[in-house]
Design an enzyme around this catalytic site. Structure first.
Site, PDB file in Angstrom:
ATOM      1  N   LYS A  15       0.833  -1.208   0.000  1.00 54.07           N
ATOM      2  CA  LYS A  15       0.000   0.000   0.000  1.00 54.07           C
ATOM      3  C   LYS A  15       0.869   1.260   0.000  1.00 54.07           C
ATOM      4  O   LYS A  15       0.652   2.173  -0.790  1.00 54.07           O
ATOM      5  CB  LYS A  15      -0.925   0.034   1.232  1.00 54.07           C
ATOM      6  N   ARG A  90      -9.583   0.757   9.034  1.00 52.41           N
ATOM      7  CA  ARG A  90      -9.140  -0.612   9.276  1.00 52.41           C
ATOM      8  C   ARG A  90     -10.145  -1.399  10.089  1.00 52.41           C
ATOM      9  O   ARG A  90      -9.920  -2.570  10.372  1.00 52.41           O
ATOM     10  CB  ARG A  90      -7.858  -0.549  10.112  1.00 52.41           C
ATOM     11  N   ARG A 129      11.834  -5.857   4.492  1.00 50.59           N
ATOM     12  CA  ARG A 129      11.663  -4.401   4.317  1.00 50.59           C
ATOM     13  C   ARG A 129      12.699  -3.613   5.113  1.00 50.59           C
ATOM     14  O   ARG A 129      13.034  -3.934   6.250  1.00 50.59           O
ATOM     15  CB  ARG A 129      10.266  -3.978   4.771  1.00 50.59           C
ATOM     16  N   ARG A 162      11.602  -1.675  10.864  1.00 54.32           N
ATOM     17  CA  ARG A 162      10.507  -1.212  11.731  1.00 54.32           C
ATOM     18  C   ARG A 162      10.323  -2.162  12.911  1.00 54.32           C
ATOM     19  O   ARG A 162      10.493  -3.362  12.766  1.00 54.32           O
ATOM     20  CB  ARG A 162       9.200  -1.173  10.919  1.00 54.32           C
ATOM     21  N   ARG A 173      -0.507  -8.782  13.464  1.00 52.25           N
ATOM     22  CA  ARG A 173      -1.029  -7.823  12.467  1.00 52.25           C
ATOM     23  C   ARG A 173      -1.895  -8.541  11.438  1.00 52.25           C
ATOM     24  O   ARG A 173      -2.949  -8.042  11.047  1.00 52.25           O
ATOM     25  CB  ARG A 173       0.135  -7.113  11.764  1.00 52.25           C
TER      26      ARG A 173
HETATM   27  P1  AP5 Z   1       4.954  -1.588   1.658  1.00 50.58           P
HETATM   28  O1  AP5 Z   1       4.565  -0.758   0.495  1.00 50.58           O
HETATM   29  O2  AP5 Z   1       5.749  -0.942   2.746  1.00 50.58           O
HETATM   30  O3  AP5 Z   1       3.655  -2.338   2.231  1.00 50.58           O
HETATM   31  P2  AP5 Z   1       2.417  -1.791   3.068  1.00 50.58           P
HETATM   32  O4  AP5 Z   1       1.187  -2.463   2.561  1.00 50.58           O
HETATM   33  O5  AP5 Z   1       2.420  -0.301   3.112  1.00 50.58           O
HETATM   34  O6  AP5 Z   1       2.813  -2.439   4.448  1.00 50.58           O
HETATM   35  P3  AP5 Z   1       2.721  -1.873   5.931  1.00 50.58           P
HETATM   36  O7  AP5 Z   1       3.405  -2.917   6.778  1.00 50.58           O
HETATM   37  O8  AP5 Z   1       3.230  -0.481   6.047  1.00 50.58           O
HETATM   38  O9  AP5 Z   1       1.211  -1.920   6.167  1.00 50.58           O
HETATM   39  P4  AP5 Z   1       0.527  -1.958   7.496  1.00 50.58           P
HETATM   40  O10 AP5 Z   1      -0.875  -1.764   7.076  1.00 50.58           O
HETATM   41  O11 AP5 Z   1       0.797  -3.145   8.340  1.00 50.58           O
HETATM   42  O12 AP5 Z   1       1.239  -0.777   8.300  1.00 50.58           O
HETATM   43  P5  AP5 Z   1       0.846   0.729   8.641  1.00 50.58           P
HETATM   44  O13 AP5 Z   1       2.061   1.523   8.527  1.00 50.58           O
HETATM   45  O14 AP5 Z   1      -0.385   1.153   7.917  1.00 50.58           O
HETATM   46  O15 AP5 Z   1       5.736  -2.871   1.100  1.00 50.58           O
HETATM   47  C1  AP5 Z   1       6.251  -3.853   1.977  1.00 50.58           C
HETATM   48  C2  AP5 Z   1       7.599  -4.366   1.410  1.00 50.58           C
HETATM   49  O16 AP5 Z   1       7.373  -5.022   0.158  1.00 50.58           O
HETATM   50  C3  AP5 Z   1       8.616  -3.256   1.124  1.00 50.58           C
HETATM   51  O17 AP5 Z   1       9.895  -3.728   1.432  1.00 50.58           O
HETATM   52  C4  AP5 Z   1       8.482  -3.008  -0.390  1.00 50.58           C
HETATM   53  O18 AP5 Z   1       9.696  -2.558  -0.949  1.00 50.58           O
HETATM   54  C5  AP5 Z   1       8.093  -4.391  -0.910  1.00 50.58           C
HETATM   55  N1  AP5 Z   1       7.164  -4.338  -2.045  1.00 50.58           N
HETATM   56  C6  AP5 Z   1       6.068  -3.555  -2.169  1.00 50.58           C
HETATM   57  N2  AP5 Z   1       5.434  -3.788  -3.342  1.00 50.58           N
HETATM   58  C7  AP5 Z   1       6.152  -4.761  -3.959  1.00 50.58           C
HETATM   59  C8  AP5 Z   1       6.000  -5.446  -5.203  1.00 50.58           C
HETATM   60  N3  AP5 Z   1       4.977  -5.188  -6.039  1.00 50.58           N
HETATM   61  N4  AP5 Z   1       6.906  -6.394  -5.523  1.00 50.58           N
HETATM   62  C9  AP5 Z   1       7.935  -6.687  -4.688  1.00 50.58           C
HETATM   63  N5  AP5 Z   1       8.142  -6.079  -3.508  1.00 50.58           N
HETATM   64  C10 AP5 Z   1       7.248  -5.116  -3.136  1.00 50.58           C
HETATM   65  O19 AP5 Z   1       0.410   0.570  10.153  1.00 50.58           O
HETATM   66  C11 AP5 Z   1       1.348   0.205  11.141  1.00 50.58           C
HETATM   67  C12 AP5 Z   1       0.639   0.086  12.480  1.00 50.58           C
HETATM   68  O20 AP5 Z   1       0.057   1.371  12.858  1.00 50.58           O
HETATM   69  C13 AP5 Z   1      -0.552  -0.883  12.536  1.00 50.58           C
HETATM   70  O21 AP5 Z   1      -0.159  -2.212  12.766  1.00 50.58           O
HETATM   71  C14 AP5 Z   1      -1.354  -0.311  13.691  1.00 50.58           C
HETATM   72  O22 AP5 Z   1      -0.794  -0.655  14.913  1.00 50.58           O
HETATM   73  C15 AP5 Z   1      -1.195   1.201  13.500  1.00 50.58           C
HETATM   74  N6  AP5 Z   1      -2.262   1.740  12.642  1.00 50.58           N
HETATM   75  C16 AP5 Z   1      -2.099   2.287  11.405  1.00 50.58           C
HETATM   76  N7  AP5 Z   1      -3.291   2.645  10.896  1.00 50.58           N
HETATM   77  C17 AP5 Z   1      -4.220   2.308  11.833  1.00 50.58           C
HETATM   78  C18 AP5 Z   1      -5.644   2.394  11.880  1.00 50.58           C
HETATM   79  N8  AP5 Z   1      -6.335   2.908  10.858  1.00 50.58           N
HETATM   80  N9  AP5 Z   1      -6.275   1.948  12.987  1.00 50.58           N
HETATM   81  C19 AP5 Z   1      -5.588   1.448  14.030  1.00 50.58           C
HETATM   82  N10 AP5 Z   1      -4.235   1.311  14.050  1.00 50.58           N
HETATM   83  C20 AP5 Z   1      -3.573   1.744  12.954  1.00 50.58           C
END
Ligand code: AP5
Length: 216
Positions: A15, A90, A129, A162, A173
């Site tokens: 994402k 979420r 990552r 991270r 997660r």
């Molecule tokens: P990346 O693009 O970083 O993936 P992502 O989907 O953004 O993954 P996240 O882990 O950031 O998502 P998340 O939803 O768990 O975390 P968030 O920060 O929102 O890609 C991942 C890896 O793959 C990278 O190394 C990239 O290079 C590689 N890659 C990407 N695309 C690729 C492709 N096509 N081919 C090959 N490789 C690829 O949230 C973190 C925490 O914050 C949550 O766990 C929660 O505790 C809190 N939080 C955030 N939002 C909320 C909410 N709305 N409500 C409650 N808690 C929340």
């Protein structure tokens, strides 16, 4: 063209990587609750301290905290011409809150993109990552390595892992994703807003499918 967009998907689905491409190409403000929480943690604010207790375990930050944060962000003037939500909503409670917030500012959501990736690929993406401490650029040790190991190509900053990118937190997660977030797929399908893209493909191929959905 649609400018009020939401990216749905499991942790590690890509994402954030796709959001960066969309933001740079269409100049839509990128609103990532994960990035906002990580920024608050870096600053050492009260919000950051609270969020860190949940994030480090892989749990969701409470709805009322997260909704308040997004409400404030969506009311800023740059969201008048669109917004790109990444990682929010979420939960069903957050989705219903977004319905209300977007109505209040007269900016209803137009498109929900479900970035779909198998669990086995997610584990590989999460454990490989690396993120820049300074500018937040994201790399992957195999799929998208930086030119110099441990150093950001964009700004020379140090790359780090991270604190929620470990197998224990990832398992939580993923469980939370299936329990609380995956039901939103049907929620948005019923509103005729959902488009599914195959997120397991190469980065630019995924982006091409997303562009098609945005411009259709
Ligand atoms: P990346 O693009 O970083 O993936 P992502 O989907 O953004 O993954 P996240 O882990 O950031 O998502 P998340 O939803 O768990 O975390 P968030 O920060 O929102 O890609 C991942 C890896 O793959 C990278 O190394 C990239 O290079 C590689 N890659 C990407 N695309 C690729 C492709 N096509 N081919 C090959 N490789 C690829 O949230 C973190 C925490 O914050 C949550 O766990 C929660 O505790 C809190 N939080 C955030 N939002 C909320 C909410 N709305 N409500 C409650 N808690 C929340």
């Amino acid at each position: 063209m649609k400018t009020r967009i939401l990216l749905l998907g499991a942790p590690g689905a890509g994402k954030g990587s796709q959001a960066k491409l969309i933001k740079d190409y269409y100049h839509i403000p990128h609103i990532s609750t994960g990035d906002m929480f990580r920024e608050a943690i870096k600053e050492g604010s009260e919000l950051g301290k609270l969020a860190n207790t949940y994030i480090s375990r892989g749990d969701l930050v409470p709805d009322e905290v997260t909704i308040g944060l997004v409400k404030e962000r969506l009311s800023k003037s740059d969201c008048k011409n669109g917004y790109l939500l990444d990682g929010f909503p979420r939960t069903l409670v957050q989705a219903e809150a977004l319905d209300k917030l977007s109505k209040d500012i007269n900016q209803d959501l137009q498109l929900v993109i479900d970035v779909d990736v198998d669990d086995q690929i997610l584990i590989d993406r999460i454990t490989g990552r690396r993120v820049c401490k300074k500018c937040g650029s994201t790399y992957h040790i195999k799929n998208m390595p930086s030119k110099v190991e441990g150093v950001c190509d964009n700004c020379g900053g140090e790359l780090y892992i991270r604190n929620d990118d470990n197998l224990t937190a990832f398992k939580t997660r993923l469980e939370n994703y299936y329990k609380q977030t995956a039901p939103l797929i049907d929620y948005y399908k019923n509103k005729n807003l959902l488009v599914k893209v195959d997120g397991s493909k190469e980065l630019n191929e995924v982006f091409s499918s997303i562009k098609k959905a945005i411009e259709e």
